[in-house]
Design an enzyme around this catalytic site. Structure first.
Site, PDB file in Angstrom:
ATOM      1  N   CYS A  21      42.198 -17.297  25.145  1.00 56.52           N
ATOM      2  CA  CYS A  21      43.181 -16.939  24.254  1.00 56.52           C
ATOM      3  C   CYS A  21      43.402 -15.103  24.143  1.00 56.52           C
ATOM      4  O   CYS A  21      42.237 -14.551  24.879  1.00 56.52           O
ATOM      5  CB  CYS A  21      43.276 -17.242  23.057  1.00 56.52           C
ATOM      6  SG  CYS A  21      44.760 -17.436  22.299  1.00 56.52           S
ATOM      7  N   LYS A  56      47.352 -28.269  18.097  1.00 58.94           N
ATOM      8  CA  LYS A  56      46.224 -26.808  17.106  1.00 58.94           C
ATOM      9  C   LYS A  56      48.189 -26.508  16.275  1.00 58.94           C
ATOM     10  O   LYS A  56      48.936 -26.005  16.376  1.00 58.94           O
ATOM     11  CB  LYS A  56      46.089 -25.836  18.364  1.00 58.94           C
ATOM     12  CG  LYS A  56      45.839 -25.280  17.068  1.00 58.94           C
ATOM     13  CD  LYS A  56      45.378 -23.779  17.792  1.00 58.94           C
ATOM     14  CE  LYS A  56      44.537 -22.527  17.279  1.00 58.94           C
ATOM     15  NZ  LYS A  56      44.242 -21.415  17.753  1.00 58.94           N
ATOM     16  N   ARG A  90      39.476 -15.023  11.170  1.00 59.03           N
ATOM     17  CA  ARG A  90      40.161 -14.031  11.704  1.00 59.03           C
ATOM     18  C   ARG A  90      39.338 -13.129  11.484  1.00 59.03           C
ATOM     19  O   ARG A  90      39.442 -11.893  10.904  1.00 59.03           O
ATOM     20  CB  ARG A  90      41.937 -13.471  10.914  1.00 59.03           C
ATOM     21  CG  ARG A  90      42.680 -14.877  11.470  1.00 59.03           C
ATOM     22  CD  ARG A  90      43.988 -15.369  11.189  1.00 59.03           C
ATOM     23  NE  ARG A  90      44.498 -16.199  11.771  1.00 59.03           N
ATOM     24  CZ  ARG A  90      45.643 -17.160  11.598  1.00 59.03           C
ATOM     25  NH1 ARG A  90      46.541 -16.290  10.817  1.00 59.03           N
ATOM     26  NH2 ARG A  90      45.731 -17.968  12.168  1.00 59.03           N
ATOM     27  N   ARG A 122      51.752 -17.025  13.433  1.00 60.20           N
ATOM     28  CA  ARG A 122      51.564 -18.177  14.519  1.00 60.20           C
ATOM     29  C   ARG A 122      52.326 -19.348  14.610  1.00 60.20           C
ATOM     30  O   ARG A 122      52.283 -20.102  15.139  1.00 60.20           O
ATOM     31  CB  ARG A 122      50.088 -18.556  14.699  1.00 60.20           C
ATOM     32  CG  ARG A 122      49.168 -16.997  15.001  1.00 60.20           C
ATOM     33  CD  ARG A 122      48.010 -17.772  15.925  1.00 60.20           C
ATOM     34  NE  ARG A 122      47.271 -16.979  15.493  1.00 60.20           N
ATOM     35  CZ  ARG A 122      46.836 -15.785  16.007  1.00 60.20           C
ATOM     36  NH1 ARG A 122      48.139 -14.619  16.969  1.00 60.20           N
ATOM     37  NH2 ARG A 122      45.625 -14.909  16.354  1.00 60.20           N
ATOM     38  N   GLU A 160      52.446 -32.933  22.361  1.00 59.99           N
ATOM     39  CA  GLU A 160      51.186 -32.307  23.068  1.00 59.99           C
ATOM     40  C   GLU A 160      50.265 -33.134  23.394  1.00 59.99           C
ATOM     41  O   GLU A 160      49.736 -32.393  24.388  1.00 59.99           O
ATOM     42  CB  GLU A 160      51.019 -31.476  22.100  1.00 59.99           C
ATOM     43  CG  GLU A 160      52.113 -30.362  20.884  1.00 59.99           C
ATOM     44  CD  GLU A 160      52.339 -29.224  21.630  1.00 59.99           C
ATOM     45  OE1 GLU A 160      51.411 -29.185  22.593  1.00 59.99           O
ATOM     46  OE2 GLU A 160      52.813 -28.399  21.346  1.00 59.99           O
ATOM     47  N   LYS A 187      42.986 -29.053  15.923  1.00 58.60           N
ATOM     48  CA  LYS A 187      42.508 -28.311  15.035  1.00 58.60           C
ATOM     49  C   LYS A 187      42.826 -28.092  14.349  1.00 58.60           C
ATOM     50  O   LYS A 187      44.619 -28.217  14.498  1.00 58.60           O
ATOM     51  CB  LYS A 187      42.069 -27.774  15.774  1.00 58.60           C
ATOM     52  CG  LYS A 187      41.553 -26.674  15.065  1.00 58.60           C
ATOM     53  CD  LYS A 187      41.661 -25.347  15.808  1.00 58.60           C
ATOM     54  CE  LYS A 187      41.436 -24.087  15.431  1.00 58.60           C
ATOM     55  NZ  LYS A 187      41.128 -22.841  16.183  1.00 58.60           N
ATOM     56  N   SER A 215      37.183 -22.600  10.432  1.00 60.55           N
ATOM     57  CA  SER A 215      36.399 -21.796   8.834  1.00 60.55           C
ATOM     58  C   SER A 215      36.953 -21.825   7.504  1.00 60.55           C
ATOM     59  O   SER A 215      36.049 -22.256   6.936  1.00 60.55           O
ATOM     60  CB  SER A 215      37.668 -20.535   9.522  1.00 60.55           C
ATOM     61  OG  SER A 215      38.232 -19.861   9.603  1.00 60.55           O
ATOM     62  N   TYR A 247      30.864 -24.505  12.407  1.00 59.88           N
ATOM     63  CA  TYR A 247      29.626 -23.767  12.006  1.00 59.88           C
ATOM     64  C   TYR A 247      29.035 -24.463  11.161  1.00 59.88           C
ATOM     65  O   TYR A 247      27.476 -23.172  11.714  1.00 59.88           O
ATOM     66  CB  TYR A 247      30.635 -22.917  10.526  1.00 59.88           C
ATOM     67  CG  TYR A 247      31.740 -21.969  11.639  1.00 59.88           C
ATOM     68  CD1 TYR A 247      31.474 -20.973  12.697  1.00 59.88           C
ATOM     69  CD2 TYR A 247      33.207 -22.400  11.042  1.00 59.88           C
ATOM     70  CE1 TYR A 247      32.990 -20.571  13.057  1.00 59.88           C
ATOM     71  CE2 TYR A 247      34.388 -22.087  12.221  1.00 59.88           C
ATOM     72  CZ  TYR A 247      33.788 -21.267  13.042  1.00 59.88           C
ATOM     73  OH  TYR A 247      35.202 -20.546  13.662  1.00 59.88           O
TER      74      TYR A 247
HETATM   75  C1  PBG Z   1      42.991 -18.388  18.105  1.00 60.28           C
HETATM   76  C2  PBG Z   1      42.038 -19.179  17.591  1.00 60.28           C
HETATM   77  C3  PBG Z   1      41.470 -19.289  16.412  1.00 60.28           C
HETATM   78  C4  PBG Z   1      40.839 -20.364  16.157  1.00 60.28           C
HETATM   79  C5  PBG Z   1      40.284 -20.631  17.165  1.00 60.28           C
HETATM   80  N1  PBG Z   1      40.954 -19.460  17.964  1.00 60.28           N
HETATM   81  C6  PBG Z   1      42.729 -18.575  15.228  1.00 60.28           C
HETATM   82  C7  PBG Z   1      44.346 -18.828  15.180  1.00 60.28           C
HETATM   83  O1  PBG Z   1      44.536 -19.762  15.858  1.00 60.28           O
HETATM   84  O2  PBG Z   1      44.430 -18.030  14.370  1.00 60.28           O
HETATM   85  C8  PBG Z   1      40.608 -20.719  14.139  1.00 60.28           C
HETATM   86  C9  PBG Z   1      39.350 -21.078  14.390  1.00 60.28           C
HETATM   87  C10 PBG Z   1      38.522 -21.235  12.955  1.00 60.28           C
HETATM   88  O3  PBG Z   1      39.339 -20.683  11.625  1.00 60.28           O
HETATM   89  O4  PBG Z   1      38.017 -21.850  12.556  1.00 60.28           O
HETATM   90  N2  PBG Z   1      43.081 -18.111  18.830  1.00 60.28           N
HETATM   91 ZN    ZN Z   2      44.775 -17.137  19.666  1.00 62.02          ZN
END
Ligand code: PBG
Ligand code: ZN
Length: 333
Positions: A128, A206, A216, A228, A244, A259, A285, A324
């Protein structure tokens, strides 16, 4: 078997099979093992660097040399699957995220060094642009007033990023930007470059989620304006995952991801029942940090909470779990 065909077997004393650990372990049909777990790692330039992430207890940004050592240590413990995220110094970010295709960015350096070290690790690379762009969005921006993300311009960039990751040693690329057509574009770019053996684990389903907050901080890829929701999914739509999922499978995804995970168990179950591809789920996270925060307050037990949530994700239908907690779960399961 439909519900009406299920033989009815009255059990008046369900507690019989709960008598003692040996009995309970024998009849427990959902188990998470080390083979199902993927450990996320945040890598950034430097030497000997281990920088704790305040909002994610026990998780650190590391320089490539440290990451290679950590990967070696975890492999020796039986945790052998990793997903890499790059953390880029602000001075190296630009509007198109050109550092993403630099063979010397921290992710690519780590991949090359893991291969040189000969670790028997399965390396997944997040694919990404948000960690590489100065505006923090997941692709190039349109030249319009709204500064929306330019879908098709981003597809070409993703294809190029995928090739570089594969060249540097990734086994799997994991596109997370939710651009339409990204899996097809990446598959085509990989195949054209002779990387037809590299698998795609697509973040197929997602959602735009508040649960990415701590990530972040960890990835330093917060959008500098807006959010986003123009490309990630709306959690208020309960059936959109079907679209999707179908698109990503048609385009050639080998593994499909849902996710976040813990508050999306219904979606994991739906995806599992709707296809025969392996399903991954990302315990993100915020979901991780919530358990830590409650445990730090003495409100829940950290180990029991982590094991229970991870098992619930498995029970919902996930084959692979990105978490994690992975290094601790090796000891706790
Ligand atoms: C980036 C990405 C994100 C996560 C994984 N890849 C952040 C987002 O989409 O804003 C989140 C992972 C997490 O919160 O542990 N595209
Ligand atoms: Zn991204």
């Amino acid at each position: 078997m439909s519900e009406s065909d299920t033989p009815y077997r009255p059990v008046e004393r369900p507690r019989r099979l709960r008598r003692g650990q040996l009995m309970r372990d024998m009849v427990a049909d959902v188990r998470v093992t080390a083979d199902h777990l993927v450990m996320p790692l945040f890598v950034r330039h430097g030497e000997g660097l281990r920088k704790p992430i305040a909002s994610m207890p026990g998780v650190e940004q590391m320089s490539p040399d440290v990451a290679v050592d950590v990967i070696g240590e975890q492999c020796a413990r039986g945790l052998r699957r990793f997903i890499l995220f790059g953390v880029i110094d602000a001075s190296a970010k630009d509007a198109t995220g050109s550092a993403a295709v630099d063979v010397d960015n921290p992710v690519n350096v780590t991949l090359k060094r893991v291969r040189d070290a000969g670790h028997d690790a399965l390396m997944i690379a997040d694919l990404c642009f948000c960690e590489y762009t100065d505006h923090g969005h997941c692709g190039a921006l349109c030249d319009d007033a709204a500064l929306t993300v330019d879908n098709d311009a981003t597809l070409d960039m993703l294809g190029e990023q995928a090739m570089v990751l594969a060249d540097c040693g990734a086994d799997i690329v994991a596109p997370s930007g939710m651009m339409d057509g990204q899996v097809a574009a990446i598959r085509e770019a990989l195949d054209d470059a002779g990387h037809d053996h590299i698998a795609i684990m697509s973040y197929a389903v997602k959602y735009a989620s508040s649960m990415y907050g701590p990530f972040r901080d960890a990835g330093e890829g917060t959008p500098q304006f807006g959010d986003r929701r123009g490309y990630q999914m709306d959690y208020r739509r309960s059936r959109e995952w079907m679209t999707e999922l179908e698109l990503d499978l048609d385009e050639g995804a080998d593994i499909v991801m849902v996710k976040p995970a813990a508050t999306y168990l219904d979606v994991i179950r739906g995806v599992r029942d709707a296809c025969d591809a392996p399903v991954a789920a990302y315990h993100v996270s915020g979901e991780f940090s919530m358990i830590h925060a409650a445990a730090a307050n003495g409100w829940i037990d950290l180990r029991a909470g982590a094991v229970e949530v991870t098992t619930a994700i498995k029970r919902a239908g996930a084959d692979v779990i990105l978490t994690y907690f992975a290094p601790q779960l090796i000891d706790w399961l």
